[in-house]
Enzyme design. Structure first.
Site, PDB file in Angstrom:
ATOM      1  N   TYR A  11      13.215 -44.441 -26.864  1.00 17.93           N
ATOM      2  CA  TYR A  11      13.405 -45.968 -26.656  1.00 17.93           C
ATOM      3  C   TYR A  11      14.546 -46.540 -26.945  1.00 17.93           C
ATOM      4  CZ  TYR A  11      13.106 -50.839 -26.187  1.00 17.93           C
ATOM      5  OH  TYR A  11      13.349 -52.448 -26.008  1.00 17.93           O
ATOM      6  N   GLU A  63      18.407 -52.195 -22.388  1.00 24.44           N
ATOM      7  CA  GLU A  63      17.127 -51.497 -22.795  1.00 24.44           C
ATOM      8  C   GLU A  63      17.353 -50.078 -22.050  1.00 24.44           C
ATOM      9  OE1 GLU A  63      13.073 -53.333 -23.480  1.00 24.44           O
ATOM     10  OE2 GLU A  63      12.962 -52.313 -21.640  1.00 24.44           O
TER      11      GLU A  63
END
Lengths: 381, 289
Positions: free
Chosen positions: A101, A189
């Site tokens: 991530y 993101e």
């Protein structure tokens, strides 16, 4: 403003972040054609602004032409959490051994951007943040200097990213911060950032949200905006430029200023009613805007009574009163009872102007809300 | 007594030649605010509302001995206008402008940590010391001089609570609208500290709303540092999770933080009674006085 996945990926790819081969499609034929070009297996992914698309059936894997057809038929045209799916992204399905991530967002508590890296990618990162906060490495960035390369490296090492990948992941993070800064993003993101069997990294998803207040200097991105609304009322609110949220009750609420409107909702609930909506007409509203607000709330068939709560500062009571009168005078019969509470700047003038054959005028907020709740109960019977 | 502003405060209006700037400069002067100059690039030498306009804040501050400014500059230029006021330097800057890009405010926030200037706002109604001075857009006629300090994230909610106080004869020392944006200058804790240190402030009202964790942090500050009693109000009890309710800051995350319940509990734990209605807030304040 939120970019679709395919849009965010194109922005990321242009900046040098690796993304899978992909193509946008809006029919079964286009999906199959794209899948044959890319080569199986492919992922077929609904392009709507909804979280948790996979679980909701909006993402399917296809290993053959038949499966691609089936996935396209299932997904195109489906309703995904209230949104109609019109287009899908057909994308090379990457074989991976790990999922990371990476993200950059604003830490409002610190008043600074924060870069985040975790080796627990591919899952709901909010749950990771809540349950195992230490699994996410965080690095605050001084917005005046931008992200130093050492900060990207530090975040990557702190997160425990394998050494052989560290340099590539740090480079992606640095690029993401640059995008965040250059494009006035509120959030960028990649989840997951996949690690292939050959230790290549590739962005399997992409999120990019832009600060609406900065769109004036982000023309290129502003033009990508594709408004999607959950229903016609929210579409209408977008056209009128209102902050509007539809709720499940039957008391329509119009006010000026977010805090006061929320308070009005809370009071409706407190006195036993159920709010039908949040509608903030904003500061300094003129008569036409007030009329539009009434039109909005009357358009909601669940509404049984409406309360207007205006405390004028920059907004003037006489303007509001004119707007209410002009909106209501168009009706032979007022669709639903309207209660008005005016206070603050030019409130007295406003109350004098108000046509009290069309509306009920109350002096205090409490009285106005109680009266509206009573009306809503009578109408509902 | 008062905090931050009084009748001696010498104020520059940045953006005084615009519609809002001019209108509110006049309103402020009518209220008694000592407005000494305007500052608008390219408009130096003009006169608006009877005060001289300068091209730069620096010049206005130097020529008119100004120590505060109110910013009515459009959002695209407002961040720069605040930087200019910080550099002049002034003691106090009140930014009324709504819609300043968050990244501009992050840079302003960084600069604030390096200077002595205090910023109120942006996206706020301003600050008022009743009977003396107001810097902003608050309707002066609802305020009355007295003993209660007030700090709020929401403009119109401030007016509502003040109305509930004034109508029963409870006046205010100073009311500060800190604004609902994610990044602001003066926050709850800063304002509470000012009121705690003001001998004339006998009680404080704190109006918060859903989103963020500022109220929870303020509650902790109150428990640890304040002798002056505080009563609270939290807007947004009925707001559904995940929806943005107007203010950029007024959104409840799905994970349970930033909810009205969490804020009310934190305040109650700190000994702060929270009214179910604005009128109940006034009841609590009445009990304190």
């Amino acid at each position: 403003m939120r970019l679709h996945e395919y849009q965010a990926k194109s922005v990321f790819a242009d900046a040098g972040i690796p993304t899978p081969d992909a193509s946008l499609a809006s029919s079964v034929d286009e999906v199959v054609e794209a899948a044959e070009d890319i080569g199986y297996p492919v992922a077929v992914k609904a392009q709507v602004h909804v979280g948790g698309r996979g679980k909701a059936g909006g993402i399917k894997l296809a290993e053959s032409k038949e499966e691609a057809e089936q996935a396209a038929e299932d997904i195109i045209g489906m309703d995904l959490k209230g949104y109609h799916v019109e287009r899908v992204l057909v994308e090379e399905a990457v074989n991976f051994k790990n999922e990371l991530y990476v993200g950059v967002t604003m830490d409002r508590g610190e008043g600074k951007p924060v870069a985040m890296v975790s080796t627990k990618g591919g899952v709901d990162i909010e749950s990771v943040a809540e349950e195992t906060p230490d699994a996410i490495a965080r690095e605050h960035i001084d917005p005046a200097f931008g992200m130093h390369p050492y900060q990207a490296r530090k975040a990557v090492y702190d997160a425990g990213v394998p050494r052989e990948l560290a340099s590539d992941v740090a480079s992606v993070l640095q690029t993401m911060y640059q995008l965040w800064d250059d494009r006035d993003a509120s959030e960028v993101e990649i989840n997951p950032l996949m690690v292939t069997e050959d230790d290549e990294i590739i962005a399997a998803d992409a999120v990019m949200n832009i600060d609406d207040d900065a769109l004036f200097r982000q023309q290129e991105l502003a033009e990508m905006e594709e408004e999607t609304f959950e229903d016609d009322l929210e579409r209408k609110a977008g056209e009128y430029g209102f902050d509007y949220v539809r709720l499940s009750g039957n008391v329509g609420i119009i006010g000026n200023g977010a805090g006061l409107v929320m308070t009005t909702l809370d009071l409706v609930d407190y006195y036993g009613g159920e709010p039908a909506n949040f509608l903030d007409i904003g500061g300094g509203a003129k008569a036409e805007r007030v009329a539009n607000a009434l039109d909005m709330v009357f358009s909601d068939e669940n509404v049984d009574a409406v309360v207007f709560n205006i405390f004028g500062g920059i907004t003037r009571g006489d303007e509001v009163a004119k707007g209410i009168n002009s909106a209501l005078e168009q009706f032979d019969e007022i669709p639903k009872p309207v209660v008005v509470r005016l206070a603050g700047t030019r409130a007295e003038e406003g109350r004098e102007i108000l046509n009290d054959e069309l509306v009920t005028v109350e002096e205090t907020l409490e009285d106005a809300v109680q009266r509206t709740v009573e009306h809503s109960e009578e109408e509902a019977q | 007594m008062s905090v931050l502003v009084d009748s001696d405060t010498r104020v520059v209006v940045q953006g005084i030649t615009g519609g809002e700037g001019k209108f509110h400069a006049e309103q402020m002067m009518e209220y008694g605010t000592n407005i000494v100059a305007g500052a608008v690039p390219g408009k130096g030498g003009q006169e608006v509302a009877g005060v001289p306009v300068y091209d730069t804040v620096h010049e206005a501050a130097r020529e008119e001995d100004a120590d505060a400014s109110v910013v009515f500059v459009p959002p695209a230029f407002a961040g720069d206008a605040v930087f200019e006021a910080l550099d002049a330097p002034l003691d106090l800057v009140v930014a009324i402008t709504e819609g300043i890009p968050t990244q501009d405010m992050a840079k302003v926030n960084k600069r604030l940590s390096e200077v002595d200037t205090r910023l109120i706002g942006p996206n706020c109604p301003g600050i008022i010391t009743p009977g003396e001075s107001k810097l902003g857009i608050l309707p002066g006629n609802i305020f009355e001089s007295g003993e209660v300090g007030l700090v709020s994230r929401s403009g119109t909610l401030t007016y509502q609570v003040v109305d509930n106080l004034t109508s029963r004869g409870i006046g205010q020392t100073t009311a500060i609208g800190i604004g609902g944006d994610p990044i602001i200058g003066t926050d709850f804790i800063d304002a509470l500290e000012l009121f705690e240190n003001d001998p004339d402030t006998k009680a404080v009202v704190m109006c918060g709303e859903i989103g963020g964790e500022d109220e929870e942090e303020a509650a902790q500050y109150i428990a640890e540092n304040m002798d002056t009693p505080v009563a609270g109000f939290i807007a947004g009890r009925t707001a559904p999770p995940g929806k943005r309710m107007g203010h950029a800051g007024a959104i409840v995350s799905g994970s349970g933080t930033g909810t009205a319940e969490s804020k009310i509990n934190a305040l109650n734990d700190a000994g702060v009674p929270v009214g179910d209605t604005p009128n109940e807030v006034a009841d609590h304040i009445e009990d304190f006085l």
